[in-house]
Design an enzyme around this catalytic site. Structure first.
Site, PDB file in Angstrom:
ATOM      1  N   HIS A 191      -1.958   5.434   9.562  1.00 13.54           N
ATOM      2  CA  HIS A 191      -1.715   4.052   9.973  1.00 13.54           C
ATOM      3  C   HIS A 191      -2.966   3.238   9.684  1.00 13.54           C
ATOM      4  CE1 HIS A 191       0.379   0.793  11.894  1.00 13.54           C
ATOM      5  NE2 HIS A 191      -0.641   0.579  12.713  1.00 13.54           N
ATOM      6  N   HIS A 236      -1.818  -5.608  12.186  1.00 15.01           N
ATOM      7  CA  HIS A 236      -1.180  -4.530  11.428  1.00 15.01           C
ATOM      8  C   HIS A 236       0.330  -4.658  11.473  1.00 15.01           C
ATOM      9  CE1 HIS A 236      -0.483  -1.908  15.238  1.00 15.01           C
ATOM     10  NE2 HIS A 236      -0.860  -3.109  15.623  1.00 15.01           N
ATOM     11  N   CYS A 282       2.860  -0.262   7.229  1.00 13.67           N
ATOM     12  CA  CYS A 282       1.465  -0.658   7.470  1.00 13.67           C
ATOM     13  C   CYS A 282       0.635  -0.756   6.191  1.00 13.67           C
ATOM     14  CB  CYS A 282       0.808   0.304   8.452  1.00 13.67           C
ATOM     15  SG  CYS A 282       0.698   2.025   7.872  1.00 13.67           S
TER      16      CYS A 282
END
Length: 215
Positions: A173, A185, A122
């Site tokens: 994240h 993402h 990510c």
């Protein structure tokens, strides 16, 4: 009466001089109450009519018949010149460019520790996309969350970075906000770059904040 006429003539000459030789913005700094003397303002009958005519004439030359203070006039002009919308438009344009870059990589596989379009995690994904747009950010989600400008969820703009706590405490994240409650993402669950909604229970419960890197 002769002196009164001379006074009127002087005022009219001042108005003509102001129009010809002084730029428009400074000219607006003159107030009618400063030009018309107290003795003229207090005269009745024909004097009152002359005051009105003087106001109309000076209003024509100076661009305003308002007798408010020059400070108020100037602050109004300056306030109109600095438009928040202009700044927001610039931010929106940069944010849209970031999201457009991010969408080019839809479907690129998620790879733990990856930092290239061959595969990335990510934060490797967000770092790469931001670099494409001339913005340097740290490598990990936690580091990215520690920088930038904090943004309230209600004030999110396209291109802002949204953060979540997932497999460990703190920011672990990250993705890009796209507008309409959605973000893009590199998803470990989807195993590729994907789009999800902030309103999904999983992300609502794990959302911890946002950062803005766009200046």
């Amino acid at each position: 009466m002769k002196r009164y006429t001379q006074h009127i003539t002087l005022v009219l000459l001042l108005a003509v001089f102001t129009t010809l030789f002084i730029p428009a913005a400074p000219a607006q700094a003159f107030s009618l109450t400063d030009v018309v003397s107290p003795s003229t303002q207090n005269s009745g009958g024909s004097g009152g009519l002359l005051n009105i005519l003087l106001a109309l004439v000076l209003g024509k030359f100076l661009g305003s018949s308002d007798t408010s203070s020059s400070a108020n006039n100037i602050s109004s002009v300056l306030g109109a010149a600095v438009s928040p919308k202009t700044s927001n438009n610039a931010t929106d344009t940069k944010g849209a460019a970031i999201v457009k870059s991010a969408q080019k990589y839809m479907g690129v596989p998620y790879v733990w520790g990856g930092t290239t379009p061959d595969g990335w995690d990510c934060s490797g994904y967000t770092q790469y996309v931001m670099k494409e747009n001339g913005i340097s950010i740290p490598r990990t989600a936690a580091e990215q969350f520690s920088k930038g400008i904090a943004v309230e969820k209600a004030n999110l703009q396209v291109g802002d970075m949204v953060f979540f706590t997932t497999y460990k405490p703190g920011a672990s994240h990250v993705g890009f906000y796209m507008g309409d409650g959605k973000f893009i993402h590199a998803s470990s669950a989807a195993k590729e770059v994907a789009i999800n909604s902030l309103s999904e229970d999983y992300y609502t419960q794990r959302y911890i904040g946002a950062r803005r890197y766009i200046q």
